[in-house]
Design a protein around this motif. Structure first.
Motif, mmCIF file in Angstrom:
data_model
loop_
_atom_site.group_PDB
_atom_site.id
_atom_site.type_symbol
_atom_site.label_atom_id
_atom_site.label_comp_id
_atom_site.label_asym_id
_atom_site.label_seq_id
_atom_site.Cartn_x
_atom_site.Cartn_y
_atom_site.Cartn_z
ATOM 1 N N PHE A 123 0.826 -1.208 0.000
ATOM 2 C CA PHE A 123 0.000 0.000 0.000
ATOM 3 C C PHE A 123 0.864 1.263 0.000
ATOM 4 O O PHE A 123 0.426 2.305 -0.497
ATOM 5 C CB PHE A 123 -0.942 0.005 1.204
ATOM 6 N N ASP A 124 2.064 1.174 0.565
ATOM 7 C CA ASP A 124 2.961 2.332 0.547
ATOM 8 C C ASP A 124 3.368 2.719 -0.871
ATOM 9 O O ASP A 124 3.752 3.867 -1.122
ATOM 10 C CB ASP A 124 4.211 2.042 1.379
ATOM 11 N N ARG A 144 -13.075 0.522 -3.428
ATOM 12 C CA ARG A 144 -13.330 0.777 -4.848
ATOM 13 C C ARG A 144 -12.096 1.246 -5.613
ATOM 14 O O ARG A 144 -12.021 1.058 -6.830
ATOM 15 C CB ARG A 144 -14.453 1.800 -4.984
ATOM 16 N N LEU A 145 -11.146 1.868 -4.925
ATOM 17 C CA LEU A 145 -9.981 2.413 -5.622
ATOM 18 C C LEU A 145 -8.683 1.695 -5.286
ATOM 19 O O LEU A 145 -7.886 1.390 -6.178
ATOM 20 C CB LEU A 145 -9.833 3.911 -5.292
ATOM 21 N N ILE A 146 -8.448 1.418 -4.018
ATOM 22 C CA ILE A 146 -7.161 0.885 -3.593
ATOM 23 C C ILE A 146 -7.055 -0.622 -3.828
ATOM 24 O O ILE A 146 -6.050 -1.110 -4.364
ATOM 25 C CB ILE A 146 -6.897 1.208 -2.116
ATOM 26 N N LEU A 147 -8.083 -1.369 -3.447
ATOM 27 C CA LEU A 147 -8.008 -2.827 -3.590
ATOM 28 C C LEU A 147 -7.792 -3.280 -5.036
ATOM 29 O O LEU A 147 -7.002 -4.201 -5.279
ATOM 30 C CB LEU A 147 -9.272 -3.475 -3.021
ATOM 31 N N PRO A 148 -8.475 -2.681 -6.045
ATOM 32 C CA PRO A 148 -8.186 -3.108 -7.427
ATOM 33 C C PRO A 148 -6.732 -2.895 -7.829
ATOM 34 O O PRO A 148 -6.198 -3.657 -8.637
ATOM 35 C CB PRO A 148 -9.130 -2.242 -8.261
ATOM 36 N N LEU A 205 -16.331 9.767 -1.686
ATOM 37 C CA LEU A 205 -16.236 8.423 -1.138
ATOM 38 C C LEU A 205 -15.798 8.468 0.325
ATOM 39 O O LEU A 205 -15.008 9.322 0.722
ATOM 40 C CB LEU A 205 -15.234 7.584 -1.941
ATOM 41 N N THR A 206 -16.313 7.547 1.099
ATOM 42 C CA THR A 206 -15.868 7.400 2.477
ATOM 43 C C THR A 206 -14.497 6.725 2.480
ATOM 44 O O THR A 206 -14.061 6.169 1.460
ATOM 45 C CB THR A 206 -16.861 6.550 3.267
ATOM 46 N N PRO A 207 -13.781 6.749 3.600
ATOM 47 C CA PRO A 207 -12.494 6.045 3.648
ATOM 48 C C PRO A 207 -12.604 4.571 3.262
ATOM 49 O O PRO A 207 -11.751 4.045 2.544
ATOM 50 C CB PRO A 207 -12.049 6.225 5.100
ATOM 51 N N ILE A 262 -4.428 9.127 -4.816
ATOM 52 C CA ILE A 262 -5.612 8.350 -5.187
ATOM 53 C C ILE A 262 -6.651 8.398 -4.072
ATOM 54 O O ILE A 262 -7.856 8.528 -4.319
ATOM 55 C CB ILE A 262 -5.213 6.905 -5.524
ATOM 56 N N ASP A 263 -6.196 8.309 -2.823
ATOM 57 C CA ASP A 263 -7.117 8.426 -1.694
ATOM 58 C C ASP A 263 -7.764 9.810 -1.668
ATOM 59 O O ASP A 263 -8.979 9.934 -1.431
ATOM 60 C CB ASP A 263 -6.364 8.178 -0.387
#
Length: 303
Positions: free
Chosen positions: A188-189, A212-216, A204-206, A195-196
């Motif tokens: 994740f670093d 929706r954005l980080i996991l893909p 979007l909530t955290p 993007i967050d």
């Protein structure tokens, strides 16, 4: 009126016998033919060394007698698939396989979910003690299985989770989650924080940003974490032997021990079962292998 023609003689080059063909300059990073031959030879030798135990196991599984491993040359003339037929028809192999898949997939799902959320929180949020928290997870990996066996048994007994799949899954998660959390935190670093911020600007909530954005973008890291969790649960013996009492709930690794008694060892059946055990692991590896290399390397680019 006369015209004078001036002829310019071409510069004399070296005699034909002295002319030598210029060797083309080697480009940077280009390997010489000898270097390529050496590297290919070393890779072939390393591959043969890695494949030899697997090939030897398959070869021993084709011997009909339990003592064929003492005289492996005699297997050539009497190869048979009877060992596989016996294991599939006369043992609880499919019950063991079902238990292994339930425990392994359950550990993979829960372990990756907890590790991903933990790694994301430590990577993005700065709460009191977040660094110490990661070190505590690392310290939990220092204790051997023999030390953890008794307290874990007491905890599961009080929760009435002895001889249950859930109890064994939770035990395996204590091993898989700390390592996977460190792995996911490093991955994740490498994902830009912008993007967050873009996700929050869009409303979007955290958690929505994470899902929706980080996991893909973190699929390679998730693949490595899933593979590690699956292997940790699929091949473990000590906890499964202690916490699972019903022989129908044995995992494959525990069921393999049923071919060994105090005075006898059916090694031909053990070899055949071991080959069958390797098939689900190989299939799972094939599903995630595209992302394994990227996930293993990307997580180490940042602390």
């Amino acid at each position: 009126m006369s015209t004078t023609t001036v002829e310019t003689a071409a510069p004399a080059g070296p005699p034909a016998g002295e002319r030598t063909a210029k060797r083309p300059a080697r480009r940077r990073g280009e390997v010489s033919p000898l270097g390529r031959l050496t590297s290919h030879g070393l890779l072939i030798v390393a591959s043969l060394i890695a494949l030899f135990p697997v090939a030897w196991l398959v070869f021993l599984s084709l011997g009909p007698d339990k003592d064929d491993y003492l005289r492996p040359s005699g297997i050539w003339g009497k190869m048979t698939l009877d060992n596989y037929t016996f294991v599939l028809q006369n043992t609880n192999f499919f019950d063991w396989l079902k238990s292994s898949l339930i425990v392994s997939l359950g550990t993979t799902f829960i372990g990756v979910l907890v590790a991903a959320t933990t790694g994301y929180a430590v990577s993005r949020m700065r709460f009191p003690g977040y660094k110490k928290f990661m070190w505590v997870l690392l310290v939990t990996q220092m204790f051997p299985v023999a030390v953890l066996m008794v307290p874990m048994y007491q905890i599961l007994s009080e929760l009435q989770l002895i001889d249950t799949y859930l109890g064994l899954i939770l035990v395996y998660c204590t091993t898989a989650v700390p390592y996977c959390a460190w792995l996911m935190k490093g991955y994740f670093d490498t994902i830009p924080f912008e993007i967050d911020e873009a996700g929050r600007v869009d409303g979007l909530t955290p958690f929505g940003t994470f899902a929706r954005l980080i996991l893909p973008l973190a699929k390679p890291g998730l693949a490595v974490a899933a593979f590690y969790s699956f292997i940790t649960a699929f091949g473990e013996v000590a906890f499964a032997t202690t916490f699972m009492l019903d022989d129908e709930k044995y995992t494959l690794a525990v069921g393999l021990q049923s071919f060994v008694s105090e005075h006898d060892a059916q090694r031909n059946l053990m070899a055949a079962t071991a080959v069958l055990i390797a098939i689900p692991v190989s299939a799972f590896f094939y599903l995630v292998q595209k992302n394994l290399v990227a996930g293993l390397t990307a997580g180490g680019t940042k602390g």
